[in-house]
Enzyme design. Structure first.
Site, PDB file in Angstrom:
ATOM      1  CG  HIS A 321       0.451  -1.356   7.473  1.00 59.52           C
ATOM      2  ND1 HIS A 321       1.819  -1.295   7.433  1.00 59.52           N
ATOM      3  CD2 HIS A 321       0.141  -1.929   8.661  1.00 59.52           C
ATOM      4  CE1 HIS A 321       2.312  -1.805   8.542  1.00 59.52           C
ATOM      5  NE2 HIS A 321       1.310  -2.197   9.311  1.00 59.52           N
ATOM      6  N   GLY A 322      -1.817  -0.971   3.393  1.00 58.20           N
ATOM      7  CA  GLY A 322      -3.070  -0.726   2.688  1.00 58.20           C
ATOM      8  C   GLY A 322      -2.848  -0.082   1.339  1.00 58.20           C
TER       9      GLY A 322
END
Lengths: 465, 158
Positions: A321-322
């Protein structure tokens, strides 16, 4: 060009749909899909079209080579590992280089610099689709020699290139060969697209103002109510933004006769965190289950190994996600909660009334969103503190009551929109009062377009992943 | 060799070449600011401009020159012209991004000064260059902005 832009809705999509409808042979339609997808992709950064094309060719022939090499042989293993490494290196360079360099600098007190490159559109999504393809080709689950044209159209198709769902190519390729293109499907796809547009433009893009107002406040001066309002706003913004996109992607695919997978199933009505992750970003959860969790042994191992497998999968989910440790922490947080549920809580939860279970789940999810939305652990800790009255600020100040009053209707719509009721109501009115239903749909569409015209630009959040 | 393997190798090589070219295009070696200043001195429009010093850098961009690794700053002699050129070499890319924020603020101020007053100047402002390349901040407002940018980047990459 995003799905919620005027140029996409009133120029690009109608033009491609018309062209697609005018030709008959599936091969010609596929060429149109590829051309349209390349134009869509080039709109953001034309140079990355080269990357998309090369990656598509590479992964297609990786699948073919794996299928043609003796299964289980050392050579096949080497080809597989090399192909996966190439994909991960590309993803790593664009997405994680800065993160890795920053971590090394923080640990070793060095000052290396990392190149700053814009992330190619949909890189995380199509990399995962490609890895799934070559993994299934290696294991013999699929016959990858379907033809480069069909594979290219399936992996590049513009409805799903930018933010998924992460469909299996073996589900899409046959549909690309024989698309179920019909007026009925165009109608159904259009309804789904409008639902997604309403979610994005009327709900996500409006509730974000409440979240931004919360984040603009110094954390030490935030009341408990304001903190919960702010995080609720974030929770709704993220859900309606991503599920709105997913509905639009599914709707557009259906217009072209392709059935894309589901990505959301009303996750904010989940009765446990385990249930939540069967309803949120379904295609990603399935990917991690099939290509990381099960190969590691899944839950058919000792308890110790099972704990390890869960934590690895969830740390990687967070990292996907990041490129930041807060995302990894978010992932590990869910891994721990899921383990707690599996080994201790699930039997207790099953005895509780459904509303209590939903509240429990939403509480855990909201705490998770604190890490997801924070730029640092310090910010996450401060926000958690604010949620529980840390700093001894008041429970509800005049500012919080003001924001509650002015956003109450929108919050009510967000809560209702998170359930299955609106779509059930729509389906019911469509059968009983089709004219009223059509008028209502047109009015809401008009409202969404009006908001699009007069609002500032709001990019899709998940496009950043 | 099988066709699929040949295509796999060729496309893999293509990816390697593409990524190498991309990485190279983003690589900006460290060069002394004097070289950039010397290259710019020969550029059209520069000779007519005033050279600003550290106090000008602080006044217009709130950048402390002691924190940088060098800069060149030119402004138009006339208050009726928006022409301006700033090149700053930062200590690292992250520092350069902070200077970018200052440059964007400056662009906002220049826009405010000329909005509704100078259509010609507004054309320059709307196509201003305000970017970071490696450790270098480049801010240029002028009809010659693109040429300056090209020459600056050409000098850096020489």
């Amino acid at each position: 060009m995003t799905f919620s832009s005027l140029i996409f809705i009133f120029a690009f999509l109608p033009a491609v749909l018309l062209l697609y409808g005018l030709v008959r042979p599936a091969r010609a339609r596929t060429v149109i899909m590829i051309a349209a997808s390349l134009i869509f992709y080039a709109w953001g950064n034309p140079v990355y079209v080269i990357l998309l094309v090369l990656s598509t060719v590479f992964n297609y022939y990786a699948g073919c080579d794996l299928a043609e090499t003796e299964r289980g042989s050392r050579l096949q293993q080497r080809i597989f590992v090399a192909a996966v490494i190439v994909n991960l290196l590309i993803l790593g360079y664009f997405k994680y280089c800065g993160f890795l360099v920053g971590t090394v600098n923080a640990l070793l007190k060095t000052s290396f610099s990392a190149p700053e490159m814009p992330l190619p559109l949909g890189l995380s999504f199509f990399t995962f689709k490609a890895i799934a393809w070559i993994a299934d080709a290696r294991s013999g689950k699929i016959n990858p020699r379907c033809g480069l044209l069909w594979f290219a159209a399936s992996i590049m198709m513009f409805p799903t290139i930018s933010m998924g769902p992460i469909d299996r190519m073996q589900d899409i390729v046959p549909q690309m060969r024989r698309p179920d293109f019909s007026i009925a499907n165009v109608e159904k796809g259009l309804v789904l697209f409008i639902v997604g547009l309403i979610k994005k433009v009327l709900l996500a893009d409006n509730i974000v103002d409440l979240y931004n107002s919360f984040r603009a406040l110094p954390v030490g001066k935030v009341s408990v109510l304001m903190a919960w309002l702010g995080m609720a706003a974030f929770a709704f913004q993220l859900y309606f933004d991503f599920s709105g996109y997913s509905d639009m992607a599914k709707g557009i695919s259906l217009m072209f006769g392709i059935r894309a997978g589901d990505n959301f199933d009303h996750p904010y009505t989940a009765v446990s965190v385990t249930d939540f992750w069967r309803r949120w970003h379904i295609s990603l959860s399935r990917w991690f289950r099939d290509y990381i969790y099960i190969p590691l042994g899944g839950n058919r191992v000792t308890v110790g190994r099972h704990v390890r497998n869960i934590l690895i999968v969830w740390a990687l989910t967070g990292l996907w996600h990041g490129a930041a440790w807060t995302y990894v922490a978010w992932g590990v947080y869910y891994g721990l909660v899921l383990l707690l549920e599996k080994y201790f809580l699930i039997k207790i939860l099953e005895k509780l009334p459904k509303p209590v279970r939903i509240l429990y789940t939403m509480f855990i999810v909201m705490i998770g969103w604190v890490f997801f939305s924070s730029r640092s652990f310090a910010e996450a800790a401060a926000t958690c503190g604010a949620l529980f009255g840390g700093g001894m600020h008041s429970f509800a100040d005049s500012r919080a009551l003001y924001y509650l009053r002015t956003n109450l209707l929108l919050l009510v719509f967000c809560v209702l929109g998170s359930t299955a009721w609106p779509f059930r109501f729509y389906t019911w009115t469509q059968k009983k009062y089709p004219v009223i239903s059509a008028v209502g749909t047109v009015l809401l569409t008009f409202l969404a377009v009006a908001f699009m015209v007069y609002s500032t630009y709001q990019p899709f959040l998940y496009a950043a992943f | 060799m099988k066709k699929s393997r040949i295509m796999l190798i060729l496309s893999g090589l293509g990816l390697v070449v593409f990524m190498a070219a991309l990485i190279w295009s983003q690589y900006y070696p460290d060069i002394p600011m004097e070289r950039i200043a010397a290259a710019l001195a020969e550029q059209p429009g520069i000779a007519e401009m005033r050279t600003e010093d550290a106090s000008g850098l602080r006044r217009y961009y709130s950048i402390d020159s002691a924190e940088t690794e060098g800069f060149v700053f030119f402004r138009s002699n006339s208050i009726m012209s928006a022409d301006e050129l700033l090149v700053v070499r930062a200590k690292d890319h992250e520092e350069a991004l902070l200077y970018l924020e200052s440059a964007r603020k400056r662009l906002g101020e220049v826009t405010e000064n000329f909005e509704n007053y100078g259509a010609e100047e507004m054309t320059k402002i709307e196509s201003a260059i305000c970017e970071v390349r490696g450790k270098y901040l480049i801010f240029a407002v002028s009809d010659n902005a693109s040429d300056w940018e090209r020459d600056i980047l050409g000098e850096i990459k020489k």
